[in-house]
Structure formats: C-alpha cells, structure tokens
Design a protein around this motif. Structure first.
Motif, PDB file in Angstrom:
ATOM      1  N   ILE A  20       0.865  -1.186   0.000  1.00  0.00           N
ATOM      2  CA  ILE A  20       0.000   0.000   0.000  1.00  0.00           C
ATOM      3  C   ILE A  20       0.894   1.227   0.000  1.00  0.00           C
ATOM      4  CG2 ILE A  20      -1.665   1.357   1.338  1.00  0.00           C
ATOM      5  CD1 ILE A  20      -2.923  -1.136   0.164  1.00  0.00           C
ATOM      6  N   HIS A  21       0.669   2.108  -0.963  1.00  0.00           N
ATOM      7  CA  HIS A  21       1.342   3.407  -0.997  1.00  0.00           C
ATOM      8  C   HIS A  21       0.321   4.441  -0.540  1.00  0.00           C
ATOM      9  CE1 HIS A  21       5.018   2.174  -3.099  1.00  0.00           C
ATOM     10  NE2 HIS A  21       4.239   1.333  -3.767  1.00  0.00           N
ATOM     11  N   THR A  22       0.719   5.294   0.400  1.00  0.00           N
ATOM     12  CA  THR A  22      -0.221   6.276   0.935  1.00  0.00           C
ATOM     13  C   THR A  22       0.517   7.472   1.522  1.00  0.00           C
ATOM     14  OG1 THR A  22      -2.272   6.510   2.192  1.00  0.00           O
ATOM     15  CG2 THR A  22      -0.475   5.246   3.247  1.00  0.00           C
ATOM     16  N   GLU A  55       2.506  11.787  -5.174  1.00  0.00           N
ATOM     17  CA  GLU A  55       3.811  11.127  -5.198  1.00  0.00           C
ATOM     18  C   GLU A  55       3.650   9.618  -5.044  1.00  0.00           C
ATOM     19  OE1 GLU A  55       6.307  12.873  -2.172  1.00  0.00           O
ATOM     20  OE2 GLU A  55       5.972  14.888  -2.962  1.00  0.00           O
ATOM     21  N   ALA A  56       2.748   9.204  -4.184  1.00  0.00           N
ATOM     22  CA  ALA A  56       2.500   7.774  -3.973  1.00  0.00           C
ATOM     23  C   ALA A  56       1.998   7.117  -5.253  1.00  0.00           C
ATOM     24  CB  ALA A  56       1.491   7.586  -2.844  1.00  0.00           C
ATOM     25  N   LYS A  62       4.320   1.986 -10.976  1.00  0.00           N
ATOM     26  CA  LYS A  62       5.549   1.277 -11.321  1.00  0.00           C
ATOM     27  C   LYS A  62       5.747  -0.026 -10.552  1.00  0.00           C
ATOM     28  CE  LYS A  62       8.367   4.729 -10.412  1.00  0.00           C
ATOM     29  NZ  LYS A  62       9.551   5.597 -10.309  1.00  0.00           N
ATOM     30  N   THR A  63       4.921  -0.303  -9.553  1.00  0.00           N
ATOM     31  CA  THR A  63       5.179  -1.417  -8.649  1.00  0.00           C
ATOM     32  C   THR A  63       4.084  -2.469  -8.717  1.00  0.00           C
ATOM     33  OG1 THR A  63       6.208   0.189  -7.157  1.00  0.00           O
ATOM     34  CG2 THR A  63       5.788  -2.001  -6.270  1.00  0.00           C
ATOM     35  N   LEU A  68      -2.978   2.156  -4.144  1.00  0.00           N
ATOM     36  CA  LEU A  68      -2.974   3.465  -3.507  1.00  0.00           C
ATOM     37  C   LEU A  68      -4.103   3.508  -2.497  1.00  0.00           C
ATOM     38  CD1 LEU A  68      -1.893   6.480  -3.607  1.00  0.00           C
ATOM     39  CD2 LEU A  68      -3.838   6.906  -5.121  1.00  0.00           C
ATOM     40  N   LEU A  69      -3.804   3.920  -1.276  1.00  0.00           N
ATOM     41  CA  LEU A  69      -4.852   4.158  -0.297  1.00  0.00           C
ATOM     42  C   LEU A  69      -5.035   5.653  -0.186  1.00  0.00           C
ATOM     43  CD1 LEU A  69      -5.822   2.547   2.932  1.00  0.00           C
ATOM     44  CD2 LEU A  69      -5.306   4.983   3.011  1.00  0.00           C
TER      45      LEU A  69
END
Length: 187
Positions: A20-22, A55-56, A62-63, A68-69
């Motif tokens: 999780i990107h946040t 930014e997240a 790419k991952t 995204l949260l």
C-alpha cells in the motif's frame, strides 16, 4: 474499533496486493488505514509513506502488487481518480475512525487569532475556528513535525503524531469516522 465496509477480495488481482502506498510521514490516519486494510485482507504486506498521494501514485504505477490508499477528504482525490482511469480503478472503500484529531503545541500557549497553526487542508476548519494565521501542510503528521521544529506555534494533528513528537495537547476534537479508498492497478 468500528470498521465498516472492509470487503473480502473479489478477484485474484486483489489477492496480489501486498503493498500500500499512501500519505506520510509516519503517524498519519492513512498509514493506520493501510495497515488495517492489509490485515483485514489477511495479507502480510507493507505500507510505504509518501509526501503526497500524488507522489504515492507514481510508485503504484511502477510497482506490481501495489495499490494506492486515499482518504475521501483528501484535496484533489477526484483528480487522482479521473486523471488515472486508464491505469487505476477503485477496488475497495471502508470507514474507519481516525486517530483523535487534536490541537497541539510544543509548550503551553495562549491562543488568539494570530496564533500560527499548521494544518492539512482536510481538517483546516478546526484551525480556522481558533486563528486566522494558518499554514497548510501535506499531512496531519507533517503539521506535528512543523510544530515541533518551531515553524508554527501549534498544529492540528493526530493524537498519535502529537504524542510521538512530545507535543502538548491543547484541545482534543475526538475521532472522525472517515472513508478510505483503495485504488488498484488495472490489467
């Protein structure tokens, strides 16, 4: 803890999400929500924190295995959704209480309309009720950092961030039931 709407994954793509990107830095409500979402999915995953959701989003694109949260009250979440329709889709949402939102400072202060207060744009009305001197920052946790560094007299932040930074809680606004969104990669 009251949590509403957390779903069991409906397809294989959801099962593949382990990252999780946040929004960061450490101590944000988004970090708490990201860890809760992974836990409720039965996933041993990681939560990566970024200065903004924008930014997240770059890292999500790419991952592999990432999502995204977001927070429903995040400024410009609608831009993130509609500018990325070819890459992302909304795959889940849930309601979780935030950490208690507080007004905090480095030292005891007497509040007035000139008191400088750092706040994320989402809870800024809590600050406007106290002062006209508001500095907007990228997250509630960043507000606590700016307060600790003396950039402002006080901040609207989470109780977690205030405690971690050793700030004094002046006013506790309590928890806020909040909607969080999960945006997964398409394809």
């Amino acid at each position: 803890m009251f949590v509403k709407g957390l779903s069991v994954p409906q397809n294989k793509q959801d099962h593949a999400i382990t990252i999780i990107h946040t929004l960061g830095p450490k101590g944000t409500n988004c970090e708490k929500a990201g860890r809760l979402w992974l836990e409720c999915q039965g996933v041993q995953g990681e939560v990566f924190l970024h200065g903004t959701l924008e930014e997240a989003l770059i890292h999500v694109k790419k991952t592999e295995g990432s999502a995204l949260l977001g927070c429903a009250v995040y400024p410009d979440l609608h831009h993130i959704v509609f500018k990325n329709l070819t890459d992302l889709e909304l795959i889940d949402s849930f309601i979780m209480p935030t950490y208690n939102m507080v007004l905090a400072s480095r030292e005891p202060i007497e509040l007035n309309h000139d008191t400088s207060i750092a706040s994320h744009p989402a809870p800024v009305n809590l600050a406007h009720a106290i002062s006209d001197n508001i500095s907007l920052v990228n997250s509630n946790s960043q507000a606590a950092v700016d307060c600790l560094e003396g950039k402002v007299d006080a901040c609207v932040t989470t109780i977690k961030a205030a405690n971690e930074k050793g700030l004094i809680v002046i006013k506790d606004f309590g928890e806020v039931p909040m909607c969080f969104t999960i945006h997964g990669r398409k394809g």
